[in-house]
Enzyme design. Structure first.
Site, PDB file in Angstrom:
ATOM      1  N   GLY A 249       0.826  -1.208   0.000  1.00 40.43           N
ATOM      2  CA  GLY A 249       0.000   0.000   0.000  1.00 40.43           C
ATOM      3  C   GLY A 249       0.858   1.254   0.000  1.00 40.43           C
ATOM      4  O   GLY A 249       0.597   2.196  -0.719  1.00 40.43           O
ATOM      5  N   ASN A 660      11.289  -8.275  15.692  1.00 39.04           N
ATOM      6  CA  ASN A 660      11.769  -9.367  14.849  1.00 39.04           C
ATOM      7  C   ASN A 660      12.811  -8.787  13.892  1.00 39.04           C
ATOM      8  O   ASN A 660      12.464  -8.152  12.899  1.00 39.04           O
ATOM      9  CB  ASN A 660      10.594  -9.986  14.083  1.00 39.04           C
ATOM     10  CG  ASN A 660      11.030 -11.160  13.222  1.00 39.04           C
ATOM     11  OD1 ASN A 660      12.108 -11.157  12.642  1.00 39.04           O
ATOM     12  ND2 ASN A 660      10.173 -12.160  13.143  1.00 39.04           N
ATOM     13  N   PRO A 661      14.089  -8.960  14.208  1.00 42.96           N
ATOM     14  CA  PRO A 661      15.137  -8.312  13.405  1.00 42.96           C
ATOM     15  C   PRO A 661      15.088  -8.682  11.930  1.00 42.96           C
ATOM     16  O   PRO A 661      15.367  -7.843  11.074  1.00 42.96           O
ATOM     17  CB  PRO A 661      16.434  -8.817  14.046  1.00 42.96           C
ATOM     18  CG  PRO A 661      16.057  -9.230  15.424  1.00 42.96           C
ATOM     19  CD  PRO A 661      14.632  -9.694  15.357  1.00 42.96           C
ATOM     20  N   LYS A 730      10.613   1.369  18.454  1.00 46.14           N
ATOM     21  CA  LYS A 730      10.293   2.646  17.795  1.00 46.14           C
ATOM     22  C   LYS A 730       9.890   2.351  16.347  1.00 46.14           C
ATOM     23  O   LYS A 730       9.774   1.194  15.957  1.00 46.14           O
ATOM     24  CB  LYS A 730      11.484   3.599  17.862  1.00 46.14           C
ATOM     25  CG  LYS A 730      11.888   3.950  19.309  1.00 46.14           C
ATOM     26  CD  LYS A 730      12.816   5.178  19.387  1.00 46.14           C
ATOM     27  CE  LYS A 730      14.226   4.864  18.968  1.00 46.14           C
ATOM     28  NZ  LYS A 730      15.150   6.025  19.170  1.00 46.14           N
ATOM     29  N   VAL A 732       9.651   1.703  12.405  1.00 44.32           N
ATOM     30  CA  VAL A 732      10.485   0.948  11.465  1.00 44.32           C
ATOM     31  C   VAL A 732      10.086   1.190  10.006  1.00 44.32           C
ATOM     32  O   VAL A 732      10.921   1.492   9.155  1.00 44.32           O
ATOM     33  CB  VAL A 732      10.418  -0.571  11.788  1.00 44.32           C
ATOM     34  CG1 VAL A 732      10.933  -1.410  10.622  1.00 44.32           C
ATOM     35  CG2 VAL A 732      11.225  -0.887  13.043  1.00 44.32           C
ATOM     36  N   GLU A 734       8.728   3.264   7.829  1.00 46.76           N
ATOM     37  CA  GLU A 734       9.047   4.377   6.934  1.00 46.76           C
ATOM     38  C   GLU A 734      10.452   4.923   7.142  1.00 46.76           C
ATOM     39  O   GLU A 734      10.906   5.779   6.392  1.00 46.76           O
ATOM     40  CB  GLU A 734       8.018   5.507   7.128  1.00 46.76           C
ATOM     41  CG  GLU A 734       6.628   5.118   6.662  1.00 46.76           C
ATOM     42  CD  GLU A 734       5.562   6.052   7.181  1.00 46.76           C
ATOM     43  OE1 GLU A 734       5.216   5.913   8.376  1.00 46.76           O
ATOM     44  OE2 GLU A 734       5.077   6.907   6.437  1.00 46.76           O
TER      45      GLU A 734
HETATM   46  N1  MCN Z   1       9.142  -4.016  13.524  1.00 43.60           N
HETATM   47  C1  MCN Z   1      10.038  -4.588  14.417  1.00 43.60           C
HETATM   48  N2  MCN Z   1      10.388  -3.920  15.541  1.00 43.60           N
HETATM   49  C2  MCN Z   1       9.871  -2.693  15.827  1.00 43.60           C
HETATM   50  C3  MCN Z   1       8.939  -2.108  14.955  1.00 43.60           C
HETATM   51  C4  MCN Z   1       8.574  -2.808  13.792  1.00 43.60           C
HETATM   52  O1  MCN Z   1      10.513  -5.700  14.177  1.00 43.60           O
HETATM   53  N3  MCN Z   1      10.261  -2.056  16.925  1.00 43.60           N
HETATM   54  C5  MCN Z   1       8.835  -4.688  12.240  1.00 43.60           C
HETATM   55  C6  MCN Z   1       7.630  -5.607  12.302  1.00 43.60           C
HETATM   56  O2  MCN Z   1       7.811  -6.681  11.399  1.00 43.60           O
HETATM   57  C7  MCN Z   1       6.506  -4.699  11.828  1.00 43.60           C
HETATM   58  C8  MCN Z   1       7.185  -3.844  10.791  1.00 43.60           C
HETATM   59  O3  MCN Z   1       8.538  -3.700  11.262  1.00 43.60           O
HETATM   60  O4  MCN Z   1       5.435  -5.435  11.281  1.00 43.60           O
HETATM   61  C9  MCN Z   1       6.589  -2.457  10.551  1.00 43.60           C
HETATM   62  O5  MCN Z   1       6.248  -1.847  11.765  1.00 43.60           O
HETATM   63  P1  MCN Z   1       5.865  -0.305  11.917  1.00 43.60           P
HETATM   64  O6  MCN Z   1       7.051   0.530  11.771  1.00 43.60           O
HETATM   65  O7  MCN Z   1       5.047  -0.165  13.141  1.00 43.60           O
HETATM   66  O8  MCN Z   1       4.934   0.010  10.650  1.00 43.60           O
HETATM   67  P2  MCN Z   1       3.381  -0.364  10.469  1.00 43.60           P
HETATM   68  O9  MCN Z   1       3.141  -1.742  10.911  1.00 43.60           O
HETATM   69  O10 MCN Z   1       2.528   0.730  10.979  1.00 43.60           O
HETATM   70  O11 MCN Z   1       3.287  -0.425   8.872  1.00 43.60           O
HETATM   71  C10 MCN Z   1       3.063   0.705   8.106  1.00 43.60           C
HETATM   72  C11 MCN Z   1       4.343   1.191   7.451  1.00 43.60           C
HETATM   73  C12 MCN Z   1       4.029   2.285   6.527  1.00 43.60           C
HETATM   74  S1  MCN Z   1       3.303   3.647   7.212  1.00 43.60           S
HETATM   75  C13 MCN Z   1       4.238   2.169   5.175  1.00 43.60           C
HETATM   76  S2  MCN Z   1       3.914   3.498   4.159  1.00 43.60           S
HETATM   77  C14 MCN Z   1       4.762   0.943   4.637  1.00 43.60           C
HETATM   78  C15 MCN Z   1       5.508   0.151   5.619  1.00 43.60           C
HETATM   79  O12 MCN Z   1       4.972   0.079   6.802  1.00 43.60           O
HETATM   80  N4  MCN Z   1       4.189   0.309   3.610  1.00 43.60           N
HETATM   81  C16 MCN Z   1       4.564  -0.991   3.333  1.00 43.60           C
HETATM   82  N5  MCN Z   1       6.084  -0.982   5.184  1.00 43.60           N
HETATM   83  C17 MCN Z   1       5.552  -1.647   4.119  1.00 43.60           C
HETATM   84  N6  MCN Z   1       5.952  -2.898   3.820  1.00 43.60           N
HETATM   85  C18 MCN Z   1       5.360  -3.554   2.803  1.00 43.60           C
HETATM   86  N7  MCN Z   1       5.760  -4.813   2.533  1.00 43.60           N
HETATM   87  N8  MCN Z   1       4.365  -2.994   2.047  1.00 43.60           N
HETATM   88  C19 MCN Z   1       3.961  -1.738   2.290  1.00 43.60           C
HETATM   89  O13 MCN Z   1       2.989  -1.211   1.570  1.00 43.60           O
HETATM   90 MO1  MOS Z   2       2.510   5.159   5.507  1.00 48.49          MO
HETATM   91  S1  MOS Z   2       2.793   6.506   3.967  1.00 48.49           S
HETATM   92  O1  MOS Z   2       2.210   6.369   6.738  1.00 48.49           O
HETATM   93  O2  MOS Z   2       0.950   4.542   5.135  1.00 48.49           O
END
Ligand code: MCN
Ligand code: MOS
Length: 767
Positions: A249, A660-661, A730, A732, A734
């Site tokens: 997305g 999950n690294p 924190k 990840v 973006e």
């Molecule tokens: N994670 C982790 N440790 C953390 C935080 C996150 O291991 N402390 C890992 C996890 O696997 C988690 C992933 O990183 O599922 C993403 O976490 P987070 O940063 O919270 O992001 P969101 O789950 O809110 O996902 C949305 C974000 C956004 S805003 C966009 S834009 C985006 C992105 O994620 N679009 C994506 N990554 C994407 N990845 C894919 N494959 N496709 C998209 O469209």
């Molecule tokens: Mo991400 S651009 O905040 O869906």
């Protein structure tokens, strides 16, 4: 609930690659279902009686429709209905994501008033997709065309409107700049960029009386359900949105869009389920990507390179009928310690679809400006680009004047520089080469805020000892399924393959938008809370029930591990399944949310999950919460042809604790890959007469492919940050894309001595 709308059963991934608890490198548990085709995506649903809608888009950039002649389409084989602005059922204007009223009057997903090429003007519904497509081609539209303003480079577009809420200032920036011994000034530009997820947008909509079911890829189940409910004037509970699997997305699937309204209208008017799949070209105008941006930065510094003032003026394109502000000061006002700063921004309306969110809206173009500018300053004063960043290191948030919760950016510079071999760099441009390749080494930093919203999760423990986690939060590839299974398994004391995760269905407990890189932190928090409560309830049963082998023991003497309950005081070891059996329980079910206890009413929940008004800013509270990164990038520029290849990337990133690294690294790398595409390839080309996006397909809109990407090394330098989130993580998702394009532009300068300040960096700009 029919079985048809249940997600395909998610099969386990392989836990053999390093254990399975939170913090381990478990492979994605939804991976096998996706790879084998067992995962059903929205458009793979075929309810009984399904018919197909095809959209017709305007071919002019401005004006109005004079006449629509649908006679041939109406009479074409298989056609059930032709929708035009005058024939579509009226919808109500929906509230915005900020919970403010929408525009006055009804909502018009098809309209006679044209503001951009590619606006939806008609739709055909037929028995088959081919019939609908053929009939759509028969519709004749006579336009009354007026002049379109294609881009903000057209002088008629003017200076635009100031966005005061995006202005930032402290100190006396202009005065300090005027007195600064060293000054630089430059203008940086980024073009229109598009989300282009692999799965294009589309949906299947079905009405049952006044209840609507929508199968549609969604980053925000609850927010989109609310919009559908408001458009049709039905209660929120009447809308069911189902989206267990999403083919990417990147910000574009967070909102219900006009094509969704059209499909749902057609389904209502025909009383049949309707499928609508946008073509790839249609996705370039059915929603907007990142707007074109330009920003002028003026930096003032001492002879030693210490910043004394930053003055920024920025602008981005928006549409004629709406405002999208791309916050261009978001990194400028955060990265460096400067006693004076002033940033202001305008939006310039042109004939385009309303721009929207694309991975790191704001931070991404903002970093392109300031991270190139600081590099320019480093050459002006003759200091190494890493050294000048450390010299101006912000020890606290320079804008909010609050301490960072954690900022491992110094550690990131150190680790990244070491792994890259930065000390071997010779600073002179054009001083490093390999045959006919000029070699350039560039560096740039990035950041992304930690946004916080409450979430909710259901955890169930079944008689067979297995657990289930349920939430309407989504997984579009980030890894939500996997990290939530890990979280619940850890908190309960179960092997991870005993946990089933259900996501992406508005019938499940609520979740806010998977945008702003907040979902992992907030959902692990909610699942952790619910899973601990389920474990407590289990232990309560174990010690309280007369049939339990642990009756009358103290709660804190029991432990649950690997699905087995035991007590160090001796006695039996009993599996959860065995205990449930002995107690005659078929399940334990716990729903928990992370809303404040003082304000967790049903209305508050609804607001929290369906609007962004409850998203807390990174500086609400005592600390300033952000993730950080730095990219070290090598480019090789062919001296004769001006072609640029990225040959090496080492990035060091601070996202706090990683759940999950393996998945976090994959997220970071995905962002870095998009950043390479942004730097060298991506550009929406706009026809100057009508404002048509010329390269509206994946043949002409270039994104990075495997051959463009070298091995990427990512290094985690984060430490658990419990101010940022319940479990210490924190942002990840973006983070990785922020800072890549400026690192490449800086490397290109180092290789060639040419500053390219407008993306993408294509060969004609270098020769
Ligand atoms: N994670 C982790 N440790 C953390 C935080 C996150 O291991 N402390 C890992 C996890 O696997 C988690 C992933 O990183 O599922 C993403 O976490 P987070 O940063 O919270 O992001 P969101 O789950 O809110 O996902 C949305 C974000 C956004 S805003 C966009 S834009 C985006 C992105 O994620 N679009 C994506 N990554 C994407 N990845 C894919 N494959 N496709 C998209 O469209
Ligand atoms: Mo991400 S651009 O905040 O869906």
């Amino acid at each position: 609930m029919t079985t048809d709308i249940l997600p395909a059963k998610v099969k386990r991934g392989d836990a053999s690659d390093g254990g399975a608890s939170l913090g381990s490198r478990l492979s994605r548990i939804d991976g096998p279902a996706k790879i084998t085709g067992a995962a059903r995506y929205a458009l793979e649903h075929h309810p009984e009686g399904l018919c197909h809608a095809v959209i017709v888009q305007s071919t002019i950039g401005a004006g109005r429709i004079g006449v629509i002649d649908t006679a041939a389409a109406d009479a074409a084989p298989g056609v059930l209905m032709v929708l035009t602005p005058d024939r579509i059922m009226p919808l109500k204007s929906a509230t915005t994501w900020l919970d403010t009223p929408g525009p006055d009057g009804p909502y018009l997903p098809l309209t006679n008033m044209i503001n951009f090429v590619g606006q939806h003007v008609a739709a055909v519904v037929a028995e088959t997709f081919e019939q609908a497509t053929a009939a759509a081609a028969l519709i004749k539209i006579y336009y009354e065309e007026t002049d379109a303003i294609a881009t903000y480079d057209d002088p008629r577009s003017g200076e635009g409107m100031a966005l005061d809420h995006l202005a930032v200032s402290w100190g006396e920036a202009e005065e300090a700049l005027a007195e600064a011994p060293v000054r630089i000034e430059a203008t940086y530009r980024t073009p229109r960029e598009y989300n282009v997820p692999i799965e294009p947008h589309g949906l299947v909509a079905q009405w049952n009386g006044d209840k609507l079911t929508v199968w549609e890829p969604s980053q925000w189940i609850n927010g989109m359900s609310r919009t559908y409910a408001e458009w049709f004037g039905v209660p929120y509970e009447n809308v069911r949105l189902v989206s267990p699997f999403i083919g990417g997305g990147f910000g574009s699937k967070a909102f219900a869009l006009a094509h969704g309204a059209i499909a749902a209208c057609a389904a209502k008017m025909l009383d049949r389920p309707v499928k609508l799949a946008l073509t790839r070209p249609q996705t370039f105008t059915a929603f907007g990507g990142r707007p074109a941006t330009r920003q002028t930065l003026r930096l003032g510094a001492t002879e030693e390179g210490r910043l004394v003032s930053i003055v920024q003026t920025g602008a981005n394109e928006t549409s004629r009928d709406g405002v999208w502000g791309e916050p261009l000061a978001s990194v400028t006002a955060l990265m460096y310690a400067t006693p004076h700063l002033a940033a202001r921004q305008t939006v310039v309306p042109v004939n385009t679809v309303l721009p929207s969110a694309l991975r790191a809206p704001g931070e991404n173009p903002s970093a392109f400006g300031i991270e190139c500018a600081i590099d320019e300053l480093s050459y002006e004063v003759g200091i190494d680009p890493v050294a000048i960043r450390l010299l101006n290191y912000a020890e606290e948030d320079p804008h909010a004047k609050k301490p960072w919760s954690t900022r491992q950016l110094r550690e990131a510079y150190e680790a990244g520089a070491k792994a890259f071999g930065w000390e071997k760099r010779t600073s002179e441009p054009r001083s490093m080469r390999d045959g006919h390749h000029l070699i350039g080494w560039g560096v740039a930093a990035g950041t992304y805020p930690v946004r916080r919203t409450a979430g909710e999760a259901m955890v169930r423990l079944f008689a067979d000892g297995r657990a289930e986690v349920a939430s309407s939060g989504i997984d579009m590839g980030q890894g939500t399924y996997t990290i939530l299974a890990q979280t619940a398994a850890d908190a309960i004391g179960l092997p991870v393959d005993q946990v089933e995760v259900k996501l992406g269905d508005s019938a499940l407990p609520g979740a806010p938008v998977a945008g702003g890189s907040q979902l992992a932190n907030l959902m692990t928090g909610a699942v952790h809370k619910a899973a601990l409560a389920a474990r407590d309830e289990l232990i309560g049963l174990a010690i309280g029930d007369p049939n339990s082998p642990f009756r009358a023991l103290q709660a804190n003497t029991l432990s649950v591990a690997d699905g087995v309950i035991s007590s160090p005081r001796g006695g039996e070891e009993v599996s959860i399944a065995e205990l449930m059996h002995r107690l005659g329980r078929d399940k334990i079910e716990v729903l928990r949310d992370t809303l404040p206890e003082t304000n967790n009413s049903a209305a508050e929940k609804h607001r929290t999950y369906t609007t962004i008004t409850r998203m807390r800013s990174p500086t609400e509270g005592d600390y300033s919460l952000h993730a950080w990164c730095v990219h070290f990038i090598e480019v090789r520029v062919d001296e004769d042809f001006g072609t640029v290849r990225v040959s090496r990337v080492v990035s060091a990133l601070d996202s706090g604790r990683l759940y999950n690294p393996k998945l976090a690294e994959s997220q970071w790398k995905g962002g870095i890959i998009m950043g390479i595409g942004q730097a060298l390839l991506e550009e929406g080309l706009v026809d100057r007469r009508k404002g048509r996006v010329i390269n509206n397909n994946l043949g002409d809109y270039l994104i990075a492919t495997n051959a463009d990407i070298p091995d990427i090394e990512v290094i985690s330098v984060g430490v658990p940050d419990f101010h940022a989130s319940v479990l210490g993580g924190k942002a990840v998702g973006e983070l990785g894309i922020v800072g890549v394009a400026p690192a490449i532009a800086n490397a290109v300068y180092h290789a060639t001595g040419k500053r390219i300040r407008d993306l993408p960096i294509t060969l004609e700009k270098l020769i």
